[in-house]
Design a protein around this motif. Sequence first.
Motif, PDB file in Angstrom:
ATOM      1  N   ASN A 159      44.160  47.925  44.480  1.00 51.66           N
ATOM      2  CA  ASN A 159      43.318  47.157  43.564  1.00 51.66           C
ATOM      3  C   ASN A 159      44.104  46.020  42.909  1.00 51.66           C
ATOM      4  O   ASN A 159      43.557  44.927  42.690  1.00 51.66           O
ATOM      5  CB  ASN A 159      42.707  48.062  42.504  1.00 51.66           C
ATOM      6  CG  ASN A 159      41.445  48.744  42.989  1.00 51.66           C
ATOM      7  OD1 ASN A 159      40.666  48.164  43.750  1.00 51.66           O
ATOM      8  ND2 ASN A 159      41.224  49.982  42.559  1.00 51.66           N
ATOM      9  N   LEU A 177      44.431  43.332  45.511  1.00 50.06           N
ATOM     10  CA  LEU A 177      43.162  42.644  45.715  1.00 50.06           C
ATOM     11  C   LEU A 177      42.957  41.513  44.707  1.00 50.06           C
ATOM     12  O   LEU A 177      42.197  40.571  44.969  1.00 50.06           O
ATOM     13  CB  LEU A 177      41.996  43.629  45.617  1.00 50.06           C
ATOM     14  CG  LEU A 177      41.781  44.539  46.821  1.00 50.06           C
ATOM     15  CD1 LEU A 177      40.811  45.665  46.476  1.00 50.06           C
ATOM     16  CD2 LEU A 177      41.263  43.746  48.018  1.00 50.06           C
ATOM     17  N   ILE A 210      43.735  42.266  53.027  1.00 52.20           N
ATOM     18  CA  ILE A 210      44.572  43.438  52.758  1.00 52.20           C
ATOM     19  C   ILE A 210      44.380  44.430  53.901  1.00 52.20           C
ATOM     20  O   ILE A 210      43.271  44.904  54.157  1.00 52.20           O
ATOM     21  CB  ILE A 210      44.201  44.129  51.429  1.00 52.20           C
ATOM     22  CG1 ILE A 210      44.363  43.189  50.236  1.00 52.20           C
ATOM     23  CG2 ILE A 210      45.046  45.392  51.232  1.00 52.20           C
ATOM     24  CD1 ILE A 210      45.791  42.828  49.893  1.00 52.20           C
ATOM     25  N   LEU A 261      38.058  51.300  45.632  1.00 53.93           N
ATOM     26  CA  LEU A 261      38.490  49.908  45.544  1.00 53.93           C
ATOM     27  C   LEU A 261      37.463  49.058  44.801  1.00 53.93           C
ATOM     28  O   LEU A 261      36.254  49.218  44.967  1.00 53.93           O
ATOM     29  CB  LEU A 261      38.743  49.344  46.938  1.00 53.93           C
ATOM     30  CG  LEU A 261      39.873  50.016  47.722  1.00 53.93           C
ATOM     31  CD1 LEU A 261      40.117  49.290  49.040  1.00 53.93           C
ATOM     32  CD2 LEU A 261      41.162  50.088  46.905  1.00 53.93           C
ATOM     33  N   LEU A 266      35.905  45.761  44.630  1.00 56.61           N
ATOM     34  CA  LEU A 266      35.737  44.619  45.527  1.00 56.61           C
ATOM     35  C   LEU A 266      34.788  43.557  44.986  1.00 56.61           C
ATOM     36  O   LEU A 266      34.666  42.486  45.592  1.00 56.61           O
ATOM     37  CB  LEU A 266      35.226  45.114  46.888  1.00 56.61           C
ATOM     38  CG  LEU A 266      36.146  46.127  47.590  1.00 56.61           C
ATOM     39  CD1 LEU A 266      35.442  46.729  48.803  1.00 56.61           C
ATOM     40  CD2 LEU A 266      37.456  45.469  47.999  1.00 56.61           C
ATOM     41  N   THR A 308      36.730  40.094  43.934  1.00 59.59           N
ATOM     42  CA  THR A 308      37.754  39.522  44.807  1.00 59.59           C
ATOM     43  C   THR A 308      37.121  38.903  46.046  1.00 59.59           C
ATOM     44  O   THR A 308      36.076  39.366  46.509  1.00 59.59           O
ATOM     45  CB  THR A 308      38.774  40.601  45.241  1.00 59.59           C
ATOM     46  OG1 THR A 308      39.781  40.006  46.056  1.00 59.59           O
ATOM     47  CG2 THR A 308      38.108  41.717  46.032  1.00 59.59           C
ATOM     48  N   THR A 320      39.166  38.610  48.674  1.00 59.01           N
ATOM     49  CA  THR A 320      40.039  39.173  49.699  1.00 59.01           C
ATOM     50  C   THR A 320      39.264  40.126  50.601  1.00 59.01           C
ATOM     51  O   THR A 320      38.458  40.927  50.129  1.00 59.01           O
ATOM     52  CB  THR A 320      41.215  39.918  49.041  1.00 59.01           C
ATOM     53  OG1 THR A 320      41.983  38.989  48.275  1.00 59.01           O
ATOM     54  CG2 THR A 320      42.113  40.556  50.085  1.00 59.01           C
ATOM     55  N   LEU A 371      39.047  43.148  53.712  1.00 60.82           N
ATOM     56  CA  LEU A 371      39.747  44.378  54.069  1.00 60.82           C
ATOM     57  C   LEU A 371      39.860  44.522  55.580  1.00 60.82           C
ATOM     58  O   LEU A 371      38.921  44.223  56.319  1.00 60.82           O
ATOM     59  CB  LEU A 371      39.016  45.598  53.516  1.00 60.82           C
ATOM     60  CG  LEU A 371      38.952  45.739  51.997  1.00 60.82           C
ATOM     61  CD1 LEU A 371      38.166  47.000  51.627  1.00 60.82           C
ATOM     62  CD2 LEU A 371      40.343  45.781  51.378  1.00 60.82           C
TER      63      LEU A 371
END
Length: 286
Positions: free
Chosen positions: A33, A36, A43, A67, A69, A72, A74, A76
Amino acid sequence: MKQKPVKLIECPRDAMQGIHDFIDTDIKAAYINLLLQVGFDTIDFGSFVSPKAIPQLRDTAEVLAKLELHTTSTKLLAIIANLRGAEAAASHTEISYLGFPFSISETFQQRNTNSSTAQAVTTVKQMLELCDKAQKTAVIYLSMGFGNPYGDEWNLEIVEKWADELVSHGAKILALSDTTGVSSPEKINAIVPGLIARYPDVEIGLHLHSTPNTRYEKIQAAYESGCRRFDSALKGFGGCPMAADDLTGNMATEELISYLLAKDEPLKLDMEKWQEALHFSGKVFL
């Protein structure tokens, strides 16, 4: 020609998988986390493989559920070793990328995924079809891309042969992987520019392992060869436990960041969160 932007793929999965003592699920999730929030493109957070093969990552689904999310951008990535794992990973809407280690060393393909190279080609085809249906993107790693410790034949022509094969089946991201740290600036310079020129519509990345004293020269060679997709792990933690008894660590993210900032690359990273992750890593990698 306009340069492509740099993509940084942070690999806590690769860093954690070889650690013997089980890392608590909440600690894994808290660490990821933090990562992220840094601003990495992707990631590489876990894997859907047999818990007997990689017991450290048997809680990947549980980590994923923890997580954060929603704040973010970002993405996965999860590693898979067969179609069953690909189906499990693809069932999670939060995962954008499925990564498969395709080895150009027959010996390592058996060690890593318990399959032959020919069987791995079939897995890649099935995985690419699944990704299309599930709106995921496949990342195919060319494992042992710079040589191997088993005496299996290796040369540039073999690398290009398998890259051709994978691209012909629809692969859009290839990550040339130095699984045991045998790459060198000379090999990087000899291989990477040719692959980038050969496949203009394919993203060519590098997943390099290295000892601390050779990291900088490999980063420099990769960047100067035109690579703009880099896998790394905080402090260079990690390695592949399926490849050799003595793990050769990952490229250190902090060294990669330092090099790229010196090249005036606009990384857009939250360095305060990065420092928090660096500090927190002491709870993960005891």
